[in-house]
Design an enzyme around this catalytic site. Structure first.
Site, PDB file in Angstrom:
ATOM      1  N   SER A  27      -1.040 -11.964   0.477  1.00  0.00           N
ATOM      2  CA  SER A  27      -1.408 -10.594   0.115  1.00  0.00           C
ATOM      3  C   SER A  27      -2.909 -10.394   0.301  1.00  0.00           C
ATOM      4  CB  SER A  27      -1.041 -10.328  -1.341  1.00  0.00           C
ATOM      5  OG  SER A  27      -2.011 -10.922  -2.170  1.00  0.00           O
ATOM      6  N   LYS A  28      -3.297  -9.142   0.215  1.00  0.00           N
ATOM      7  CA  LYS A  28      -4.709  -8.817   0.396  1.00  0.00           C
ATOM      8  C   LYS A  28      -5.559  -9.524  -0.646  1.00  0.00           C
ATOM      9  CE  LYS A  28      -4.046  -4.852   3.040  1.00  0.00           C
ATOM     10  NZ  LYS A  28      -3.417  -3.570   2.971  1.00  0.00           N
ATOM     11  N   ARG A  29      -4.956  -9.773  -1.798  1.00  0.00           N
ATOM     12  CA  ARG A  29      -5.714 -10.408  -2.878  1.00  0.00           C
ATOM     13  C   ARG A  29      -6.069 -11.865  -2.575  1.00  0.00           C
ATOM     14  NH1 ARG A  29      -2.371  -6.901  -5.069  1.00  0.00           N
ATOM     15  NH2 ARG A  29      -0.613  -8.338  -4.996  1.00  0.00           N
TER      16      ARG A  29
ATOM     17  N   ASP B 273       0.819  -1.212   0.000  1.00  0.00           N
ATOM     18  CA  ASP B 273       0.000   0.000   0.000  1.00  0.00           C
ATOM     19  C   ASP B 273       0.849   1.256   0.000  1.00  0.00           C
ATOM     20  OD1 ASP B 273      -2.225  -1.478   0.224  1.00  0.00           O
ATOM     21  OD2 ASP B 273      -2.112  -1.552   2.417  1.00  0.00           O
TER      22      ASP B 273
END
Ligand code: GLU
Length: 494
Positions: free
Chosen positions: A265-267, A132
């Site tokens: 990861s956020k994904r 980010d």
């Protein structure tokens, strides 16, 4: 030994990443295992990354997971404020930065953005460089230009109101070493460290500076962090030494990866506490799973309540190698927690999921109880109970079952035989239906499966169901059970 004091120091920048939750949990366990104090401090000095509502979310997660803190923003035991932006107001960080300037361990820097842009030596990515915060990756190693300003020049610039930052003065030669409880002694060449900013041009401290000052002032003895912070730790060590303060025990934890061994990861869709909660996982199971994500008890045992973890958690058993987030294991564990829930709590938790699927006036609690031992997450409920709401379209091939010794013809015969009796039957309780069906099976001299398979298929339209024919018919009731049996006969006669 002094009382152990740890702290969880999140930055309110969004959802609670599982890595952060693990850090919070380990901080809590390290302290509680030794009867120490667990503090909660909010690190919100990076105003650019602040996300509205993120602080409330942290409180919520700590509460849900049972990580009760001894000191924190709403529990000031004399070491507050526990929110860094509030601490800034007292001029605290500036005072300590100036102390370092006096000692020659830090210096004012007046370089313009343009000048900094023109510096071209890249430094290693720091812990703050996450996905980010891509801009930070552009940071260049600073060339100490302003270190060489005379005292008079610095004073004149300050007087003229020139914007400035304060930087740590790291020697260009020699090495810095620190010892981590998990990774051992790590030594780096000072020339590989940059003169990091301690105070930013907005007067706020950087995280890198504030954490050291606060950990010292709050008497923190043990610091647990993700190992992405290992590369920044030599700079913290130098700050502790410059102040003449005792360093805390550092405990760095391994990276958490997905099953493909990449950083989670956020994904990935399950990288935060909130994601997992939404996917029907229980806070207790998430906590248990997190505890084992980088630590092992040294035994085969895997199910631990938070209380039990406090007893057995020894940070010397934290792993070094990356921890793989094994979704199947979490699912299994969650299933174990669901099975162990007391029925009342379970029903309360399960009902919203049942209500999403069932709109007919059926006994929702019974439906919930039927799947209690058959689900791994609450989201599994829908797919297991949908046939109660509506008989699915199904193929009559389902009546053909080798092991049960059924064919379409034998099934049709059984259902036709049973229909009048089922119409006459008034007791559709489990016991009532069971007595009726078993009586028929005994009279006919057929195997249980030969009688029960066609009935269960007819009332559910599914190959796999939670519970057998009796349980399903009790929930459906007489009218709907009969409708489904008649429909089956109709289909099989075609
Ligand atoms: N505020 C930092 C973070 O959220 C804390 C890191 C630390 O534990 O020092 O990542």
């Amino acid at each position: 030994m002094d009382k152990i004091r740890t702290r969880y120091a999140p930055s309110p920048t969004g959802k609670m990443h599982v890595g952060n939750l693990r850090t919070a949990l380990y901080e809590f366990l390290v302290a509680k295992h030794e009867g120490g104090d667990f503090l909660f401090r909010i690190e919100d000095t990076d105003q650019g990354r602040f996300v509205e509502g993120a602080t409330d979310l942290i409180y919520r997660v700590l509460k849900k997971t049972g990580l009760e803190y001894d000191e924190g923003p709403d529990k000031d035991k004399g070491n507050g404020p526990y929110v860094q932006s509030e601490r800034v107001k007292s001029g605290l960080y500036m005072k300590y930065a100036k102390m370092l300037v006096e000692k020659g361990e830090a210096y004012y820097c007046f370089c313009t953005k343009e000048r900094l842009e023109s510096l071209r030596t890249p430094v290693n990515a720091t812990a703050e460089d996450d996905e980010d915060n891509k801009d930070v990756k552009e940071v260049r190693k600073y060339d100490k230009h302003c270190l060489h300003l005379s005292k008079e020049e610095v004073e004149a610039n300050l007087k003229a109101g020139m914007p400035f930052v304060i930087r740590q003065n790291i020697p260009t030669e020699g090495t810095t070493s620190f010892t981590d409880a998990n990774y051992g002694t790590i030594t780096v060449n000072n020339e590989d460290l940059d003169d990091m900013i301690l105070i930013k041009s907005d007067g706020f401290p950087t995280y890198n500076f504030a954490n050291v000052v606060d950990d010292h002032l709050m008497g923190i003895t043990h610091v647990v962090r993700g190992n992405e912070y290992l590369s920044s730790t030599p700079k913290y060590t130098r700050l502790y030494h410059a102040f003449g303060w005792e360093e805390p025990v550092y405990i760095h934890c391994p990276l958490i990866t997905n099953e493909e061994h990449q950083k989670l990861s956020k994904r990935s869709g399950h990288s935060s506490f909130e994601d997992l909660e939404e996917q029907g996982f229980l806070p207790e199971a998430i906590v248990n799973f997190m505890a084992l994500l980088g630590w092992s008890s040294g035994t085969d045992r895997e199910i631990f309540s938070l209380k039990e973890l406090i007893e057995v958690f020894d940070y010397h058993h934290i792993n070094k190698s990356p921890s793989v987030f094994d979704m199947n294991k979490l699912r299994w564990m969650n299933g174990e927690y669901i099975k162990a829930m007391d029925d009342k709590a379970y029903i309360e938790h399960a009902l919203p999921y049942v209500k999403k699927v069932i709109t007919k006036p059926l006994d929702l609690e019974k439906i919930a109880m039927l799947v209690k031992t058959r689900i791994e997450t609450f989201c599994d409920i829908a797919e297991k109970i949908d046939f109660f709401e509506e008989l699915p379209e199904y193929d009559t091939e389902m009546y053909v079952h080798k092991k049960m010794k059924t064919t379409k013809e034998s099934s049709l015969e059984v259902l036709k035989d049973l229909l009048p009796g089922l119409e006459a039957l008034n007791d559709y309780s489990i016991a009532g239906v069971e007595a009726f069906l078993m009586n028929y099976i005994a009279e006919k001299g057929i195997k249980n499966g030969q009688g029960l398979w066609p009935v269960r298929t007819a009332v559910s339209g599914k190959q796999m169901t939670p519970g057998g024919a009796y349980e399903i018919m009790e929930i459906l009731g007489k009218e709907e059970s009969l409708r489904r049996v008649r429909k089956a006969i109709e289909m099989l006669e075609k």
